[in-house]
Design a protein around this motif. Structure first.
Motif, PDB file in Angstrom:
ATOM      1  N   ASP A   1     -64.836  24.408  16.626  1.00  0.00           N
ATOM      2  CA  ASP A   1     -65.506  23.409  17.465  1.00  0.00           C
ATOM      3  C   ASP A   1     -66.749  23.956  18.169  1.00  0.00           C
TER       4      ASP A   1
ATOM      5  N   ASP B   1     -70.006  23.556  19.269  1.00  0.00           N
ATOM      6  CA  ASP B   1     -70.774  22.315  19.315  1.00  0.00           C
ATOM      7  C   ASP B   1     -72.273  22.596  19.405  1.00  0.00           C
TER       8      ASP B   1
ATOM      9  N   ASP C   1     -74.407  21.898  21.612  1.00  0.00           N
ATOM     10  CA  ASP C   1     -74.918  22.398  22.886  1.00  0.00           C
ATOM     11  C   ASP C   1     -74.733  23.910  23.005  1.00  0.00           C
ATOM     12  N   ARG C   2     -73.737  24.436  22.275  1.00  0.00           N
ATOM     13  CA  ARG C   2     -73.584  25.891  22.307  1.00  0.00           C
ATOM     14  C   ARG C   2     -74.531  26.543  21.314  1.00  0.00           C
TER      15      ARG C   2
ATOM     16  N   ALA D   1     -79.042  22.615  25.790  1.00  0.00           N
ATOM     17  CA  ALA D   1     -79.933  21.461  25.913  1.00  0.00           C
ATOM     18  C   ALA D   1     -81.240  21.770  26.632  1.00  0.00           C
TER      19      ALA D   1
ATOM     20  N   ASP E   1     -76.437  31.053  25.587  1.00  0.00           N
ATOM     21  CA  ASP E   1     -75.445  31.237  26.658  1.00  0.00           C
ATOM     22  C   ASP E   1     -74.245  32.042  26.175  1.00  0.00           C
TER      23      ASP E   1
ATOM     24  N   GLY F   1     -70.634  17.342  18.236  1.00  0.00           N
ATOM     25  CA  GLY F   1     -71.412  17.008  19.422  1.00  0.00           C
ATOM     26  C   GLY F   1     -72.626  16.178  19.089  1.00  0.00           C
TER      27      GLY F   1
END
Ligand code: SF4
Lengths: 197, 464
Positions: free
Chosen positions: A18, A20, A22-23, A27, A45, A75
């Motif tokens: 999973d 996503d 955003d990882r 954003a 991150d 996502g």
């Protein structure tokens, strides 16, 4: 554009289910009107939290085949995640499964995503962790993924595979072809004329 | 005997492409500032035209500041991206709703303004460069979230190349108990079917519970289809749908409206339609639901404990332990808004909880209306006063802390009770920030209590 029948290069094993969009691409890096430079912010991150992250590991620098686990790219529909990967130099992804939007976005960038069993993926990832220099050969036509002595059977939706093999993975040109058919469909839809009689 | 999905698909299918995919005509294309600039660039570079500019509408939502929407925005990047969209819309003849421009008071989250303006209609195919486009299915449209290359395709050709989906009917029966909302229903569906249980499917939400819902509630449900892995979600159009649309700005007017209703009725799924899968959910058993993890499928009922063998990565990130409850978790931020729950009815439900109470002193609480129209309607009802008196910030319209592309962000490991749709790591702007998804009424209750509580307790007791 050109037909894509195979991708060969060094691999990058990235474990985790999973992961996503955003990882893949936080954003805050979407605040731009171009996709330029996105490749520098992949997993930023996650990399900050884990210095041993494969995308920070010099042994995998220059890899072109990404090996991932379940539901990769879930996502957002934003294309920044696959754009970042493509610009980084990833040319194919092999994984247990992908989110559908990510899969579609990747394929129109000419970056085929193939799925294989969890056992096969684990074997590939373990091999890459042991031997980062090994070359992976991903056959889009047969679905066979080879690394050293390891042969893995991978899959891809047949339509998508054919699109890669016949140089039709970027559909805009096809969509613009025979445009009178599009006009005919539009005219047949009652809402296009505002339901006038 | 066909489903709405198949009827709409067939009505919009242009031809089968050499790739085996279907070329599908797109009836409505919605555009926002974040996923469109590169698409417009590609169209320009190729020298393509936009053949149906009147079928595309644009707004700004993702990045716009919500503290002040005066132009030029204080945030230079937001200003740059908005003016890029203004330039693109002008060049290609597309209507844009942005602060400071013509019709700027229609600005808002793209999935809120589409239905609000009557642009979203039953039987349409809709595309937008945003995964929550599934929201529009609440009115009986088939709506797809697309990537930027596909935004380019739709601009240039008004078409998409897609593979058909299977259809899963999700039959929801039983009465929702007081204090339980559409948000709890969809969180329960995703928990039950899994975050990728919907891959390859469109979800048809049906059954008496869904039929009894307002369009706002149906939008909350359809909005999160994508969180369950489904590419699209919809509810068959019915009298509730038609009543919602009547009189809206872009809905057919007069005699045309009657003809539209006839077409809309027959585009709905036939009684004997066959489905690839059918699932039944008992709504009367649903409790107010809260996520504890890092995907929207990781949730519990408010009085339930997290499973002892729950995903260790999620537990570690969130600071929970297996077997522990979520109830009683201290929160730092409360966010009411987003395309899931930023409509007038959502603010009304939250205001019922907040009225006469105060936000806990350690909590930052904000209400971000989904559109300027929602904001105006809420103000006309005095909701802004209820919220501000209680200590909430009352903001302009936009996505705000749903994805934190503007200054509204979590800091450090802050815990946020949020009415939005995603609790992914880093989603709300801090890489270590923690999101608990819940209904807007539950967010309001958490804001007041300073911790996660059962909103029903607050609905029962009457504040002094
Ligand atoms: S409110 Fe959130 S989910 Fe909805 S469109 Fe905006 S960023 Fe996306």
């Amino acid at each position: 554009m050109a037909a894509i029948t195979a991708v060969a290069g060094r691999g990058l094993p990235l474990r985790g289910a999973d992961l996503d969009t955003d990882r893949i691409m936080p954003a805050r890096f979407l605040r731009a009107v171009t996709f330029e430079g996105l490749e520098h912010h992949l997993f930023e991150d996650d990399r900050a939290a884990d210095p041993a992250h494969p995308f920070s590991d010099p042994r995998y620098r220059g890899a072109t085949v990404l090996v991932v686990n379940r539901n990769f790219g879930c996502g957002s529909s934003r294309e920044h995640a696959p754009q970042g990967l493509a610009r980084y130099g990833i040319k194919a992804i092999v994984g247990e499964s992908f989110s559908e939007i990510f899969l579609g976005n990747s394929s129109v960038l000419g970056m085929p995503c193939l799925t294989a069993s969890p056992e096969s993926i684990d074997a590939l990832q373990s091999l890459l962790e042991r031997e980062p220099q090994i070359v992976i050969d991903v056959r889009v036509d047969t679905g066979v993924v080879t690394a050293g002595d390891l042969h893995v059977q991978a899959q891809m939706p047949p339509g998508m595979r054919d699109a890669f093999l016949t140089d039709q993975w970027n559909p805009t040109a096809m969509l613009l072809d025979r445009y009178e058919q599009v006009r005919a469909v539009a005219t047949s839809l009652p809402y296009i004329s505002g339901f006038q009689e | 005997m066909h489903t709405l999905f198949h009827k709409v698909w067939n009505a919009h299918a242009v031809r089968t492409l050499a790739s085996g995919q279907t070329q599908l005509f797109v009836g409505l294309h919605l555009v926002h500032e974040v996923t469109s600039p590169q698409a417009f660039d590609m169209v320009r570079q190729h020298g393509w035209r936009v053949p149906y500019p009147e079928r595309t509408f644009a707004t700004v939502d993702h990045i716009v500041p919500t503290s002040s929407q005066k132009r030029p925005f204080i945030d230079l990047t937001a200003e740059q991206m908005t003016s890029a969209l203004e330039g693109n819309c002008r060049e290609f003849g597309i209507t844009l709703y942005a602060p400071g421009g013509d019709g700027g008071d229609n600005q808002g989250i793209v999935h809120v303004i589409g239905p609000e303006l009557g642009l979203t209609q039953p039987g349409m195919t809709i595309a937008c460069g945003d995964s929550h486009t599934s929201t529009h299915g609440a009115l009986g449209a088939i709506a797809f979230g697309i990537g930027t290359s596909q935004v380019r395709d739709v601009l240039a050709s008004q078409c998409l190349a897609l593979d058909p989906l299977k259809v899963r009917r999700i039959e929801v029966t039983g009465r929702l108990r007081p204090g339980v909302f559409a948000k709890d229903v969809i969180l329960t569906i995703i928990r039950r079917l899994g975050v990728n249980g919907g891959v390859g499917f469109a979800y048809e939400y049906a059954g008496p519970t869904i039929e009894g819902m307002t369009i706002d509630e149906r939008m909350t449900i359809c909005n999160m289809s994508i969180e369950g892995g489904a590419r699209a979600g919809y509810v068959n159009p019915d009298d509730t749908t038609f009543a919602f649309l009547e009189g809206r700005r872009f809905a057919p007017q007069g005699a045309a409206f009657g003809r539209a209703v006839e077409w809309w009725r027959q585009i709905a799924s036939d009684a004997g339609a066959t489905y690839d899968d059918v699932v039944t959910i008992d709504a009367s058993a649903i409790e107010p639901t809260v996520t504890w993890g890092i995907n929207p499928g990781q949730s519990v009922g408010i009085h339930e404990s997290i499973a002892a063998n729950a995903d260790p990565e999620a537990l570690a990130f969130m600071g929970f332990s297996g077997g522990a409850p979520v109830e009683g978790t201290r929160i730092d931020v409360a966010f009411i808004g987003s395309c899931t729950n930023g409509r007038l009815s959502d603010l009304e439900e939250a205001a019922k909880v907040v009225r006469g109470r105060r936000v806990a002193s350690h909590v930052q609480a904000l209400v971000v209306p989904g559109s300027q129209a929602v904001r105006r309607a809420a103000e006309a009802r005095g909701l802004d006063e209820i919220f501000t008196k209680a200590g909430f910030e009352w903001r302009g319209a936009g996505c705000s802390m749903c994805l934190a592309m503007n200054p509204d962000k979590l800091e450090g490991q802050q815990v946020c009770a949020s009415s939005s749709n995603r609790n992914f790591k880093g989603r709300q702007g801090s890489p270590t920030g923690r999101t608990l998804l819940m209904s807007p009424a539950m967010v309001a209750a958490a804001a007041v209590a300073g911790e996660v509580v059962d909103v029903r307790e607050m609905l029962e007791e009457v504040p002094a």
